[in-house]
Design a protein around this motif. Sequence first.
Motif, PDB file in Angstrom:
ATOM      1  N   SER A   1       0.841  -1.200   0.000  1.00 52.78           N
ATOM      2  CA  SER A   1       0.000   0.000   0.000  1.00 52.78           C
ATOM      3  C   SER A   1       0.877   1.252   0.000  1.00 52.78           C
ATOM      4  O   SER A   1       2.078   1.203   0.256  1.00 52.78           O
ATOM      5  N   GLU A   2       0.233   2.374  -0.273  1.00 54.13           N
ATOM      6  CA  GLU A   2       0.967   3.652  -0.288  1.00 54.13           C
ATOM      7  C   GLU A   2       1.576   3.945   1.070  1.00 54.13           C
ATOM      8  O   GLU A   2       2.694   4.435   1.167  1.00 54.13           O
ATOM      9  N   LYS A   3       0.821   3.662   2.128  1.00 53.75           N
ATOM     10  CA  LYS A   3       1.312   3.946   3.478  1.00 53.75           C
ATOM     11  C   LYS A   3       2.541   3.114   3.805  1.00 53.75           C
ATOM     12  O   LYS A   3       3.491   3.616   4.409  1.00 53.75           O
ATOM     13  N   GLU A   4       2.530   1.850   3.413  1.00 54.83           N
ATOM     14  CA  GLU A   4       3.683   0.993   3.663  1.00 54.83           C
ATOM     15  C   GLU A   4       4.906   1.501   2.909  1.00 54.83           C
ATOM     16  O   GLU A   4       6.006   1.557   3.462  1.00 54.83           O
ATOM     17  N   LEU A   5       4.711   1.867   1.653  1.00 51.98           N
ATOM     18  CA  LEU A   5       5.819   2.397   0.861  1.00 51.98           C
ATOM     19  C   LEU A   5       6.348   3.704   1.444  1.00 51.98           C
ATOM     20  O   LEU A   5       7.554   3.935   1.505  1.00 51.98           O
ATOM     21  N   LEU A   6       5.426   4.578   1.886  1.00 53.80           N
ATOM     22  CA  LEU A   6       5.820   5.850   2.475  1.00 53.80           C
ATOM     23  C   LEU A   6       6.610   5.626   3.757  1.00 53.80           C
ATOM     24  O   LEU A   6       7.658   6.244   3.971  1.00 53.80           O
ATOM     25  N   GLN A   7       6.131   4.740   4.615  1.00 51.30           N
ATOM     26  CA  GLN A   7       6.822   4.463   5.875  1.00 51.30           C
ATOM     27  C   GLN A   7       8.211   3.875   5.620  1.00 51.30           C
ATOM     28  O   GLN A   7       9.178   4.246   6.286  1.00 51.30           O
ATOM     29  N   LYS A   8       8.302   2.992   4.650  1.00 53.61           N
ATOM     30  CA  LYS A   8       9.598   2.392   4.312  1.00 53.61           C
ATOM     31  C   LYS A   8      10.564   3.464   3.807  1.00 53.61           C
ATOM     32  O   LYS A   8      11.734   3.492   4.189  1.00 53.61           O
ATOM     33  N   GLU A   9      10.073   4.358   2.962  1.00 54.79           N
ATOM     34  CA  GLU A   9      10.917   5.428   2.425  1.00 54.79           C
ATOM     35  C   GLU A   9      11.326   6.412   3.514  1.00 54.79           C
ATOM     36  O   GLU A   9      12.475   6.859   3.564  1.00 54.79           O
ATOM     37  N   LEU A  10      10.398   6.752   4.411  1.00 56.21           N
ATOM     38  CA  LEU A  10      10.713   7.686   5.498  1.00 56.21           C
ATOM     39  C   LEU A  10      11.753   7.102   6.450  1.00 56.21           C
ATOM     40  O   LEU A  10      12.595   7.827   6.980  1.00 56.21           O
ATOM     41  N   LYS A  11      11.684   5.807   6.678  1.00 51.89           N
ATOM     42  CA  LYS A  11      12.673   5.174   7.553  1.00 51.89           C
ATOM     43  C   LYS A  11      14.047   5.123   6.898  1.00 51.89           C
ATOM     44  O   LYS A  11      15.064   5.125   7.586  1.00 51.89           O
ATOM     45  N   SER A  12      14.100   5.086   5.595  1.00 52.13           N
ATOM     46  CA  SER A  12      15.388   4.998   4.901  1.00 52.13           C
ATOM     47  C   SER A  12      16.096   6.350   4.802  1.00 52.13           C
ATOM     48  O   SER A  12      17.280   6.405   4.489  1.00 52.13           O
ATOM     49  N   ILE A  13      15.392   7.444   5.073  1.00 51.61           N
ATOM     50  CA  ILE A  13      15.983   8.785   4.954  1.00 51.61           C
ATOM     51  C   ILE A  13      16.738   9.128   6.234  1.00 51.61           C
ATOM     52  O   ILE A  13      16.213   8.979   7.334  1.00 51.61           O
ATOM     53  N   ASN A  14      17.952   9.607   6.099  1.00 52.90           N
ATOM     54  CA  ASN A  14      18.734  10.088   7.227  1.00 52.90           C
ATOM     55  C   ASN A  14      18.382  11.567   7.435  1.00 52.90           C
ATOM     56  O   ASN A  14      18.844  12.433   6.701  1.00 52.90           O
ATOM     57  N   TRP A  15      17.576  11.852   8.439  1.00 50.91           N
ATOM     58  CA  TRP A  15      17.067  13.211   8.659  1.00 50.91           C
ATOM     59  C   TRP A  15      18.099  14.125   9.297  1.00 50.91           C
ATOM     60  O   TRP A  15      17.907  15.326   9.367  1.00 50.91           O
ATOM     61  N   LYS A  16      19.211  13.582   9.771  1.00 52.20           N
ATOM     62  CA  LYS A  16      20.224  14.407  10.415  1.00 52.20           C
ATOM     63  C   LYS A  16      21.262  14.930   9.430  1.00 52.20           C
ATOM     64  O   LYS A  16      22.083  15.753   9.767  1.00 52.20           O
TER      65      LYS A  16
END
Length: 158
Positions: free
Chosen positions: A25-40
């Motif tokens: 689903s879109e939410k699963e893909l979004l969550q996976k992508e957000l977790k892969s981003i280094n926000w620091k």
Amino acid sequence: MKNYHLFLVIILFNSCQYFEKQVPSEKELLQKELKSINWKEVDEYPSLQDCEKIDDKIQRKNCFFEVLTQLIQEKLSTDTLSLLYPKLDTIEVKVTIFPNATMQFEPQFAKDSLNYDRVKIDSILKLRLVNFPKVNPAIKRGVPVKTQFILPVIIKVE
């Protein structure tokens, strides 16, 4: 011919697995992508016009911090800050660069610095730290982002 039919049946049964896969689903893909981003970390650090010519990311970052620190020191060296507080040799300045390329400066004081008039130092900084050259904001995934960092600025007595 018999082998041909057998071959087609095997391909037909094996190809069914390609149609039964579940699409995330879109939410699963979004969550996976957000977790892969280094926000620091940012993809590109903020930069000044003088540092734009440098291609290496680390050298450009170092150039930006050196030039910005030098500009702040020059602006503060002509002030009475060193006369008012002779024991104050270094001040930490929290620099915020917004996505619209504006900057904000705030002095950072140690917890044991009760003998300094924070309001007076803050007002001196706000008066002096103006008219900086244009700063290009930091970039994260192609989008300008807000960045903050603390620069130690040496106050020179002249």
